[in-house]
Structures are given as C-alpha cells and as structure tokens.
Write a protein that holds these residues in place. Structure first.
Motif, PDB file in Angstrom:
ATOM      1  N   VAL A 144       0.835  -1.201   0.000  1.00  0.00           N
ATOM      2  CA  VAL A 144       0.000   0.000   0.000  1.00  0.00           C
ATOM      3  C   VAL A 144       0.869   1.251   0.000  1.00  0.00           C
ATOM      4  N   LEU A 145       1.905   1.255   0.846  1.00  0.00           N
ATOM      5  CA  LEU A 145       2.787   2.423   0.937  1.00  0.00           C
ATOM      6  C   LEU A 145       3.598   2.611  -0.346  1.00  0.00           C
ATOM      7  N   ASP A 146       4.001   1.506  -0.980  1.00  0.00           N
ATOM      8  CA  ASP A 146       4.787   1.592  -2.212  1.00  0.00           C
ATOM      9  C   ASP A 146       3.987   2.188  -3.367  1.00  0.00           C
ATOM     10  N   LYS A 147       2.680   2.171  -3.268  1.00  0.00           N
ATOM     11  CA  LYS A 147       1.847   2.747  -4.324  1.00  0.00           C
ATOM     12  C   LYS A 147       1.705   4.257  -4.158  1.00  0.00           C
ATOM     13  N   GLY A 148       2.438   4.796  -3.194  1.00  0.00           N
ATOM     14  CA  GLY A 148       2.394   6.236  -2.998  1.00  0.00           C
ATOM     15  C   GLY A 148       1.374   6.673  -1.980  1.00  0.00           C
ATOM     16  N   CYS A 149       0.801   5.698  -1.253  1.00  0.00           N
ATOM     17  CA  CYS A 149      -0.215   6.039  -0.264  1.00  0.00           C
ATOM     18  C   CYS A 149       0.413   6.253   1.105  1.00  0.00           C
ATOM     19  N   ASP A 150       1.487   7.057   1.169  1.00  0.00           N
ATOM     20  CA  ASP A 150       2.167   7.258   2.444  1.00  0.00           C
ATOM     21  C   ASP A 150       1.360   8.126   3.398  1.00  0.00           C
ATOM     22  N   ARG A 151       0.278   8.721   2.905  1.00  0.00           N
ATOM     23  CA  ARG A 151      -0.592   9.502   3.779  1.00  0.00           C
ATOM     24  C   ARG A 151      -1.879   8.735   4.082  1.00  0.00           C
ATOM     25  N   VAL A 152      -1.783   7.438   4.026  1.00  0.00           N
ATOM     26  CA  VAL A 152      -2.941   6.593   4.315  1.00  0.00           C
ATOM     27  C   VAL A 152      -3.341   6.784   5.779  1.00  0.00           C
ATOM     28  N   SER A 153      -4.639   6.811   6.043  1.00  0.00           N
ATOM     29  CA  SER A 153      -5.140   7.034   7.401  1.00  0.00           C
ATOM     30  C   SER A 153      -5.174   5.734   8.190  1.00  0.00           C
ATOM     31  N   ALA A 154      -5.297   5.866   9.504  1.00  0.00           N
ATOM     32  CA  ALA A 154      -5.390   4.677  10.358  1.00  0.00           C
ATOM     33  C   ALA A 154      -6.630   3.865   9.990  1.00  0.00           C
ATOM     34  N   ARG A 155      -7.704   4.540   9.645  1.00  0.00           N
ATOM     35  CA  ARG A 155      -8.932   3.834   9.257  1.00  0.00           C
ATOM     36  C   ARG A 155      -8.719   3.025   7.974  1.00  0.00           C
ATOM     37  N   GLU A 156      -8.010   3.616   7.020  1.00  0.00           N
ATOM     38  CA  GLU A 156      -7.739   2.910   5.759  1.00  0.00           C
ATOM     39  C   GLU A 156      -6.799   1.730   5.981  1.00  0.00           C
ATOM     40  N   LEU A 157      -5.841   1.888   6.887  1.00  0.00           N
ATOM     41  CA  LEU A 157      -4.923   0.793   7.189  1.00  0.00           C
ATOM     42  C   LEU A 157      -5.654  -0.411   7.755  1.00  0.00           C
ATOM     43  N   GLN A 158      -6.748  -0.175   8.464  1.00  0.00           N
ATOM     44  CA  GLN A 158      -7.492  -1.269   9.064  1.00  0.00           C
ATOM     45  C   GLN A 158      -8.200  -2.139   8.030  1.00  0.00           C
ATOM     46  N   GLU A 159      -8.243  -1.679   6.783  1.00  0.00           N
ATOM     47  CA  GLU A 159      -8.827  -2.483   5.711  1.00  0.00           C
ATOM     48  C   GLU A 159      -7.874  -3.578   5.252  1.00  0.00           C
ATOM     49  N   ILE A 160      -6.603  -3.491   5.675  1.00  0.00           N
ATOM     50  CA  ILE A 160      -5.597  -4.495   5.322  1.00  0.00           C
ATOM     51  C   ILE A 160      -5.718  -5.675   6.278  1.00  0.00           C
ATOM     52  N   GLU A 161      -5.707  -6.869   5.717  1.00  0.00           N
ATOM     53  CA  GLU A 161      -5.827  -8.067   6.540  1.00  0.00           C
ATOM     54  C   GLU A 161      -4.726  -8.120   7.599  1.00  0.00           C
ATOM     55  N   GLY A 162      -5.121  -8.340   8.835  1.00  0.00           N
ATOM     56  CA  GLY A 162      -4.149  -8.460   9.918  1.00  0.00           C
ATOM     57  C   GLY A 162      -3.842  -7.159  10.621  1.00  0.00           C
ATOM     58  N   VAL A 163      -4.421  -6.035  10.144  1.00  0.00           N
ATOM     59  CA  VAL A 163      -4.164  -4.735  10.762  1.00  0.00           C
ATOM     60  C   VAL A 163      -5.421  -4.266  11.485  1.00  0.00           C
ATOM     61  N   GLY A 164      -5.344  -4.235  12.811  1.00  0.00           N
ATOM     62  CA  GLY A 164      -6.459  -3.768  13.625  1.00  0.00           C
ATOM     63  C   GLY A 164      -6.228  -2.353  14.098  1.00  0.00           C
ATOM     64  N   PRO A 165      -7.068  -1.853  15.018  1.00  0.00           N
ATOM     65  CA  PRO A 165      -6.942  -0.474  15.512  1.00  0.00           C
ATOM     66  C   PRO A 165      -5.570  -0.155  16.105  1.00  0.00           C
ATOM     67  N   ALA A 166      -5.029  -1.065  16.920  1.00  0.00           N
ATOM     68  CA  ALA A 166      -3.741  -0.796  17.579  1.00  0.00           C
ATOM     69  C   ALA A 166      -2.597  -0.704  16.566  1.00  0.00           C
ATOM     70  N   LYS A 167      -2.525  -1.666  15.656  1.00  0.00           N
ATOM     71  CA  LYS A 167      -1.446  -1.672  14.645  1.00  0.00           C
ATOM     72  C   LYS A 167      -1.581  -0.475  13.700  1.00  0.00           C
ATOM     73  N   SER A 168      -2.802  -0.161  13.297  1.00  0.00           N
ATOM     74  CA  SER A 168      -2.999   0.962  12.367  1.00  0.00           C
ATOM     75  C   SER A 168      -2.602   2.276  13.027  1.00  0.00           C
ATOM     76  N   ALA A 169      -2.876   2.407  14.314  1.00  0.00           N
ATOM     77  CA  ALA A 169      -2.515   3.629  15.036  1.00  0.00           C
ATOM     78  C   ALA A 169      -1.001   3.793  15.102  1.00  0.00           C
ATOM     79  N   VAL A 170      -0.289   2.705  15.359  1.00  0.00           N
ATOM     80  CA  VAL A 170       1.176   2.757  15.444  1.00  0.00           C
ATOM     81  C   VAL A 170       1.780   3.137  14.096  1.00  0.00           C
ATOM     82  N   ILE A 171       1.308   2.511  13.027  1.00  0.00           N
ATOM     83  CA  ILE A 171       1.850   2.781  11.688  1.00  0.00           C
ATOM     84  C   ILE A 171       1.568   4.223  11.276  1.00  0.00           C
ATOM     85  N   ALA A 172       0.317   4.657  11.450  1.00  0.00           N
ATOM     86  CA  ALA A 172      -0.052   6.029  11.065  1.00  0.00           C
ATOM     87  C   ALA A 172       0.748   7.051  11.862  1.00  0.00           C
ATOM     88  N   ALA A 173       0.944   6.780  13.150  1.00  0.00           N
ATOM     89  CA  ALA A 173       1.708   7.704  13.993  1.00  0.00           C
ATOM     90  C   ALA A 173       3.167   7.755  13.559  1.00  0.00           C
TER      91      ALA A 173
END
Length: 221
Positions: A54-83
C-alpha cells in the motif's frame, strides 16, 4: 513468507535492529518491528508485506482507518503505523528540497533500490526546482514496468508543477538504459512539452548505482 519464530535469532527483525542497527533492516523488516506481531492466520511478516504494498503505491498519507482495511491490521497496529508515518513526515520533509542534480533526488527514492519489481517514480518540482511531491506512478513485473504519460503527469498537473524528474529501479542491478527506457523518455519529454511541464531527467537506479539521462547527454531535444 516465514514466521518470525521460524527464523534464526540473528535474522529476526527486532534482534537484528538491536544487534546491528536500523540501517541494516529492509523496509519490510522495519514495518514488522512496528507492527510487532501477526494474527492466527497471517504472520507479522505477511502483514508487513501487505502494508508495504500500500505504501509503495504512494499512499504514504494513508489514514489509520484505511490501514485497518488491510488483513491483519487492527486499531492498535494501524494507530502505530499512522503515527510513525506522521512523525517521520514532521521530522524529515522532502518537500522543499532544492534539486540541482540527479544525486539530489536519490535519497528520496533509494528505498526502492532493492525491490524485486520495477517501480516508476515521478518527482514534481516547482519553478524554483524545489520538490513538491514524490510518488510511485506504477509498479511492474520483475524487469518491466508499463507507464503512460497520462499516469505520470496527472498528479504534477494538480501540483501545478513546472517540471518533473522521473526515475525507476532496475531489479537486475544493471543501470544501463534499455531501448524501451529510451523510448519512454522521449514519449514523456514530448508529452511534457505539450503540457508545459518540463521533463528534466530520467534516472535509472539500483543498489549498485544510478544512470542519469541528463548527465550522460541522452535527454531528447
């Protein structure tokens, strides 16, 4: 992709970071350290791989909510990555960097040098030759990426860029331009002239070095 538990201890991302330093980790391994652990059905390395795509496609400003659409990424993991992404942006801002030669953009794209697929990148510049944005336009096969002028110039037009520099990695390691690279450069140069956005350079890079069409006198007239 192997589970962390199946790796020798010296190959595990966290242990490697502590023993050798962050510079020895790939982007995949760095993400694995941030994510921490996987799920019952998806190892941490697999989760990291999905996020990296996802990041390699240029989506480096992806939101925590959007990250949660990735399999295996829940609220805690998405928050860490986005932060982590936002923290990095605040500390290291490529926007505004003045480009005077091919070497100046290498730090912005070198993370793609070890990719197993070709990634075609476009760097938008303003009238002062300062970076507006750096984006991955297209991802190809092992040694071939299909790129169209429409895709390359879509964002620079929105950026109100006056010029662009394009670049792509060669997974083979060789940075010699192919005939297709030469033809793509001419096609993009012509399209840029029509749009009023100058193509300054086309750079081919790998872990072994880089080739600049401009520096080697091969930019089309």
């Amino acid at each position: 992709m192997r589970k962390i538990s199946e790796m020798p201890k010296f190959e595990r991302p966290r242990e490697k970071l502590l023993e050798r330093g962050v510079g020895y980790l790939s982007d995949l391994e760095l993400l694995a350290v941030l994510i921490g652990n996987g799920t019952k059905d998806c190892s941490v390395m697999n989760v990291a791989g999905k996020v990296l795509k996802v990041l390699d496609k240029g989506c480096d400003r992806v939101s925590a909510r959007e990250l949660q659409e990735i399999e295996g990424v829940g609220p805690a993991k998405s928050a860490v990555i986005a932060a982590a992404l936002e923290f990095a942006r605040r500390r290291i801002r490529p926007e505004g960097i003045k480009i005077t030669s091919a070497c100046d953009i290498l730090p912005l794209i070198s993370y793609l040098a070890n990719r197993k697929q070709e990634h075609f990148v476009c760097v938008s510049l303003n009238g002062a030759s300062e970076v507006i944005a750096t984006r991955v336009v297209s991802v190809g096969l092992v040694n071939n990426v299909q790129v169209h002028p429409r895709e390359v110039f879509a964002d620079p037009i929105t950026d109100r860029a006056t010029a662009v520099i394009v670049a792509h990695n060669h997974p083979s390691g060789s940075v010699a331009p192919s005939q297709e690279d030469i033809e793509v450069t001419k096609r993009l140069k012509d399209a840029g002239n029509t749009l009023g956005i100058k193509l300054i350079d086309h750079i081919i890079f790998s872990r072994k070095g880089y080739f600049s069409f401009l520096e080697n006198g091969q930019m089309p007239d």
